[in-house]
Motif scaffolding. Sequence first.
Motif, PDB file in Angstrom:
ATOM      1  N   LEU A 166      50.977  15.050  12.852  1.00 62.11           N
ATOM      2  CA  LEU A 166      51.030  13.682  13.381  1.00 62.11           C
ATOM      3  C   LEU A 166      49.685  13.267  13.982  1.00 62.11           C
ATOM      4  O   LEU A 166      49.243  12.121  13.809  1.00 62.11           O
ATOM      5  CB  LEU A 166      52.150  13.563  14.427  1.00 62.11           C
ATOM      6  N   LEU A 167      49.021  14.188  14.665  1.00 67.67           N
ATOM      7  CA  LEU A 167      47.699  13.891  15.223  1.00 67.67           C
ATOM      8  C   LEU A 167      46.682  13.634  14.111  1.00 67.67           C
ATOM      9  O   LEU A 167      45.793  12.785  14.258  1.00 67.67           O
ATOM     10  CB  LEU A 167      47.231  15.030  16.135  1.00 67.67           C
TER      11      LEU A 167
ATOM     12  N   LYS B 243      50.920  12.525   5.287  1.00 64.56           N
ATOM     13  CA  LYS B 243      52.325  12.124   5.321  1.00 64.56           C
ATOM     14  C   LYS B 243      53.167  13.048   4.441  1.00 64.56           C
ATOM     15  O   LYS B 243      54.280  13.428   4.814  1.00 64.56           O
ATOM     16  CB  LYS B 243      52.471  10.663   4.889  1.00 64.56           C
TER      17      LYS B 243
ATOM     18  N   GLU C 288      44.222   7.013  10.818  1.00 61.47           N
ATOM     19  CA  GLU C 288      44.441   5.588  11.061  1.00 61.47           C
ATOM     20  C   GLU C 288      43.362   5.011  11.977  1.00 61.47           C
ATOM     21  O   GLU C 288      42.873   3.904  11.735  1.00 61.47           O
ATOM     22  CB  GLU C 288      45.849   5.352  11.606  1.00 61.47           C
ATOM     23  N   ARG C 289      42.975   5.768  13.005  1.00 64.01           N
ATOM     24  CA  ARG C 289      41.881   5.315  13.889  1.00 64.01           C
ATOM     25  C   ARG C 289      40.585   5.170  13.102  1.00 64.01           C
ATOM     26  O   ARG C 289      39.876   4.175  13.212  1.00 64.01           O
ATOM     27  CB  ARG C 289      41.670   6.290  15.047  1.00 64.01           C
TER      28      ARG C 289
ATOM     29  N   ASP D  64      40.734   2.215  10.746  1.00 63.00           N
ATOM     30  CA  ASP D  64      40.595   0.955  11.483  1.00 63.00           C
ATOM     31  C   ASP D  64      39.136   0.701  11.865  1.00 63.00           C
ATOM     32  O   ASP D  64      38.655  -0.425  11.791  1.00 63.00           O
ATOM     33  CB  ASP D  64      41.481   0.957  12.737  1.00 63.00           C
TER      34      ASP D  64
ATOM     35  N   ARG E 135      45.593   9.852   4.496  1.00 62.73           N
ATOM     36  CA  ARG E 135      46.846   9.469   5.143  1.00 62.73           C
ATOM     37  C   ARG E 135      48.047   9.861   4.279  1.00 62.73           C
ATOM     38  O   ARG E 135      49.021  10.423   4.777  1.00 62.73           O
ATOM     39  CB  ARG E 135      46.854   7.964   5.411  1.00 62.73           C
TER      40      ARG E 135
ATOM     41  N   GLU F  26      47.268  10.104  12.930  1.00 66.23           N
ATOM     42  CA  GLU F  26      46.697   9.164  13.907  1.00 66.23           C
ATOM     43  C   GLU F  26      45.175   9.109  13.805  1.00 66.23           C
ATOM     44  O   GLU F  26      44.585   8.023  13.884  1.00 66.23           O
ATOM     45  CB  GLU F  26      47.112   9.565  15.323  1.00 66.23           C
TER      46      GLU F  26
ATOM     47  N   GLU G  11      53.410  18.333  15.296  1.00 65.94           N
ATOM     48  CA  GLU G  11      52.532  17.535  16.164  1.00 65.94           C
ATOM     49  C   GLU G  11      51.098  17.525  15.637  1.00 65.94           C
ATOM     50  O   GLU G  11      50.437  16.482  15.650  1.00 65.94           O
ATOM     51  CB  GLU G  11      52.561  18.088  17.598  1.00 65.94           C
TER      52      GLU G  11
END
Length: 175
Positions: free
Chosen positions: A158-159, A138, A165-166, A169, A134, A162, A155
């Motif tokens: 950014l994907l 960034k 992060e998924r 989690d 991550r 994401e 983009e």
Amino acid sequence: MGFIKGYDASTLRELVDPSECEARLDEIEQQRSIPSLLERVWLLKVLGRLDEALALGEETVRQARMAGTRKELLRARILLATVQQYRGAHAAAEQALATCASEAEGQGWASIAAFAHQHHGRNAFEAGDYDTARESFKHTLFLRRETGADDATLESVLLSIEAVERRRDLAVAAS
């Protein structure tokens, strides 16, 4: 490279048309310029011909060290590290990519630094180090914005963020 059709959401690796890549590899097989060697290494890597990619990647680093520019040498080292990543040598790839990113930033080569950070993030993602992934993504986003990257490039970063992060989690929920 125009051969990238997208990115696999579970691995973040490039999606390519193998027949297009094979055709391009045949087309440039005899070329010996450093940009051609770099392209050949990348094509071999995405085609899964990792032993050939590793051997040619090492040769390309030697060629760039002897006859190339500092930027070409850095690109060759980054590409070689991505081959190591694909081979599962995540620790070696992590060290090489972190060093290359630092060198590129030290030289003020933001686009090469972004490239190194992006691959550092992918390597960390594959290795299950989601916090490092991550942070690398960034940093890539920051550098890409700084260099005026187009919306599609931003983009894709950014994907990647994401996806990390998924995955993070899910890992937390599973523990």
